[in-house]
Scaffold this active site. Structure first.
Site, PDB file in Angstrom:
ATOM      1  N   LYS A   4      -2.297  -2.204   8.017  1.00  0.00           N
ATOM      2  CA  LYS A   4      -3.494  -1.663   8.665  1.00  0.00           C
ATOM      3  C   LYS A   4      -3.623  -2.209  10.074  1.00  0.00           C
ATOM      4  CE  LYS A   4      -6.451  -0.637   4.698  1.00  0.00           C
ATOM      5  NZ  LYS A   4      -7.756  -0.917   4.052  1.00  0.00           N
ATOM      6  N   HIS A  37      -2.336   1.841  -5.870  1.00  0.00           N
ATOM      7  CA  HIS A  37      -3.117   0.623  -5.637  1.00  0.00           C
ATOM      8  C   HIS A  37      -3.226  -0.227  -6.899  1.00  0.00           C
ATOM      9  CE1 HIS A  37      -4.773  -0.472  -1.793  1.00  0.00           C
ATOM     10  NE2 HIS A  37      -5.782  -1.106  -2.368  1.00  0.00           N
ATOM     11  N   ARG A  67       0.865  -1.174   0.000  1.00  0.00           N
ATOM     12  CA  ARG A  67       0.000   0.000   0.000  1.00  0.00           C
ATOM     13  C   ARG A  67       0.901   1.223   0.000  1.00  0.00           C
ATOM     14  NH1 ARG A  67      -2.202  -3.429   4.119  1.00  0.00           N
ATOM     15  NH2 ARG A  67      -4.290  -4.222   3.596  1.00  0.00           N
ATOM     16  N   HIS A  73      -4.240  -9.070   3.831  1.00  0.00           N
ATOM     17  CA  HIS A  73      -5.698  -9.085   3.941  1.00  0.00           C
ATOM     18  C   HIS A  73      -6.115  -9.849   5.196  1.00  0.00           C
ATOM     19  CE1 HIS A  73      -6.426  -8.474  -0.663  1.00  0.00           C
ATOM     20  NE2 HIS A  73      -6.240  -7.334  -0.021  1.00  0.00           N
ATOM     21  N   TYR A  96      -9.540 -11.896  -6.780  1.00  0.00           N
ATOM     22  CA  TYR A  96      -8.578 -12.093  -7.861  1.00  0.00           C
ATOM     23  C   TYR A  96      -8.750 -13.422  -8.576  1.00  0.00           C
ATOM     24  CZ  TYR A  96      -6.451  -8.011  -5.785  1.00  0.00           C
ATOM     25  OH  TYR A  96      -6.249  -6.745  -5.295  1.00  0.00           O
ATOM     26  N   ARG A 149      -0.594  -2.699  -6.760  1.00  0.00           N
ATOM     27  CA  ARG A 149      -0.940  -3.735  -5.777  1.00  0.00           C
ATOM     28  C   ARG A 149      -1.912  -4.748  -6.392  1.00  0.00           C
ATOM     29  NH1 ARG A 149      -1.359  -4.724  -0.142  1.00  0.00           N
ATOM     30  NH2 ARG A 149      -3.464  -5.166   0.629  1.00  0.00           N
TER      31      ARG A 149
END
Length: 300
Positions: free
Chosen positions: A173, A245, A149, A271, A280, A248
């Site tokens: 995150k 992004h 990110r 994630h 994906y 990414r």
């Protein structure tokens, strides 16, 4: 009990107890400010602890009438739910008025990606002869090869780069750490930048450990990364919108298309849920459907 007071307390809770990033805390705060403005305008006598489901549904109705996108509506509603969970947690209310508050159903869209050739075009569009050339090339290489990110890239520290084993320690995150491998090409350009460019910079106090620096020797900003990419896109003549992004998404897409294990991709992307990564797996099928529609109209 004022909205301003409770919003500040909520922000403190998100920072101290949830360990969220400043950007996430800011986003949550903006969501609650929207609700507070609505309540103070339409129901001024109602305090945060007296809010009912009716008031929240009226607020959501206004959001829809303002033509705010479904995605933005869902994000705001998520913020409101988090706020009232906090109110329950702090025993400021006995019932959660947001429990039955429904968010709009979102159309799950596939992320924009770049092909291998487009990635190469962007890399080659970076002029290595310019002062920031090797730094900018290393930035694009790392965004793609490690799926970082933009905030993870700008906050990356030299002490978190294990060159001997080719791994980065990333603080993602919620301050969650993960180890991410760095590709050979990215490692090559990062080494050139660190040893031949950055090593000769005058570095500002407090920024000594950050990998990517601006001309003033300070940590590179998120905005600057966007500008670097924008300039490369224009020079490459891609004619499409590309953000950090996008690299990414391209990283994850190319891994999945190449047969990578989904759990491994989840770990590298950071994630929390595998369902976020599963998007994906739909890319190949959508491409096949696109080809089928193109050559056999009406048959798909």
């Amino acid at each position: 009990m004022s909205w301003d007071k409770e919003t500040k307390a909520f922000g403190y809770y998100l920072k101290i107890e949830r360990s969220l990033s400043e950007n996430s805390i800011l986003a949550y705060g903006q969501d609650i400010h929207k609700l507070a403005d609505f309540m103070e305008k339409n129901f001024p006598e109602i305090s945060p602890k007296e809010v009912q489901l009716y008031h929240l549904r009226q607020f959501v109705k206004v959001l829809a009438e303002l033509s705010i996108s479904e995605f933005s509506q869902a994000r705001i509603i998520s913020g409101i739910k988090a706020f009232f969970k906090f109110m329950m947690y702090e025993d400021k209310i006995s019932e959660n008025p947001s429990l039955l508050l429904e968010a709009p159903k979102l159309t799950r869209t596939l992320p924009d990606t770049l092909s291998y050739s487009e990635i190469e075009q962007l890399f080659e569009a970076i002029p290595l002869g310019e002062p920031e050339g090797h730094r900018n090339r290393a930035i694009l290489e790392m965004l793609y090869s490690s799926g970082l990110r933009v905030s993870e890239l700008t906050n990356l520290k030299i002490s978190h780069y294990y060159e001997d084993i080719g791994f980065l320690r990333i603080l993602g995150k919620g301050n969650k750490e993960r180890l991410v491998p760095i590709g050979k090409s990215a490692a090559k350009y990062l080494a050139i930048y660190l040893k031949e460019v950055r090593a000769h910079q005058v570095i500002a106090a407090g920024h000594e450990d950050y990998v990517f620096l601006n001309r003033r020797g300070k940590k590179l900003s998120r905005v600057m990364v966007f500008l670097i990419i924008k300039k490369a896109v224009e020079k490459a003549g891609l004619g499409k919108k590309v953000s950090p992004h996008t690299f990414r998404h391209s990283f994850a897409t190319h891994l999945v298309e190449g047969g990578a294990d989904l759990r491994a991709v989840q770990e590298m992307l950071g994630h929390e849920s595998i369902t976020t990564t599963e998007i994906y797996t739909h890319l190949d099928r959508d491409y096949l459907r696109q080809v089928l529609n193109e050559f056999l109209p009406g048959k798909a």
